[in-house]
Write an enzyme that holds these catalytic residues in place. Structure first.
Site, PDB file in Angstrom:
ATOM      1  N   CYS A 101       0.900  -1.239  -0.115  1.00  0.00           N
ATOM      2  CA  CYS A 101      -0.088   0.081   0.136  1.00  0.00           C
ATOM      3  C   CYS A 101       1.080   1.067  -0.010  1.00  0.00           C
ATOM      4  O   CYS A 101       2.052   1.349  -0.520  1.00  0.00           O
ATOM      5  CB  CYS A 101      -0.989   0.091   1.259  1.00  0.00           C
ATOM      6  SG  CYS A 101      -0.224   0.298   2.798  1.00  0.00           S
ATOM      7  N   ALA A 102       0.424   2.243   0.596  1.00  0.00           N
ATOM      8  CA  ALA A 102       1.215   3.437   0.576  1.00  0.00           C
ATOM      9  C   ALA A 102       2.414   3.642   1.715  1.00  0.00           C
ATOM     10  O   ALA A 102       3.448   3.958   1.303  1.00  0.00           O
ATOM     11  CB  ALA A 102       0.283   4.712   0.831  1.00  0.00           C
TER      12      ALA A 102
END
Length: 141
Positions: A101-102
């Site tokens: 993810c981020a």
């Protein structure tokens, strides 16, 4: 003299153990670690899994994040949609799977869901795409 050496070792025992542990950590290199039962991999370890173990990458970010750039070859499955894709992911059960993810928070949740579903070679990319890009690794759009 022998007594003084033994006294020094006994009095400095915790310090010596700490120094040995630090040396082991430095030379071993923390490429992986477990957080809440989920194995985390840093970008270097992820590249090794991708190149040598044909790891599958699942990007669990939202569409707008994915559009700004993602790991080469990653599969896009937003975290909220993961339950809908479980049956489709079954074909990867025996493979190494890296969730990304981020920053690593959502990917850890995705990895936990996959682990609960019976995947045993599941990882979360520590630091997410931010760490990946900071390591100078490529992204595609």
């Amino acid at each position: 003299m022998e007594h003084k050496i033994l006294f020094f070792i006994e009095s400095q025992w915790p310090l010596l153990i700490g120094a040995v542990a630090l040396i082991v950590m430095i030379f071993k290199g923390p490429l992986t670690r477990k957080v809440a039962g989920i194995q985390e991999v840093d970008p270097v370890a992820a590249v090794q899994l991708i190149n040598h173990e044909d790891a599958v990458i699942i990007d669990v970010r939202e569409q707008n994040e994915w559009s700004r750039g993602h790991l080469p070859g990653a599969r896009h499955i937003p975290l909220g949609d993961l339950p809908k894709y479980m049956q489709d992911l079954e074909k990867h059960r025996g493979h190494h799977v890296i969730c990304q993810c981020a920053s690593g928070m959502r990917s850890a949740r995705a990895a936990a869901s996959l682990k609960k579903a019976g995947f045993d070679k599941i990882y979360s990319l520590k630091g997410g795409i931010s760490a990946w890009q900071s390591a100078g690794l490529p992204v595609e759009k």
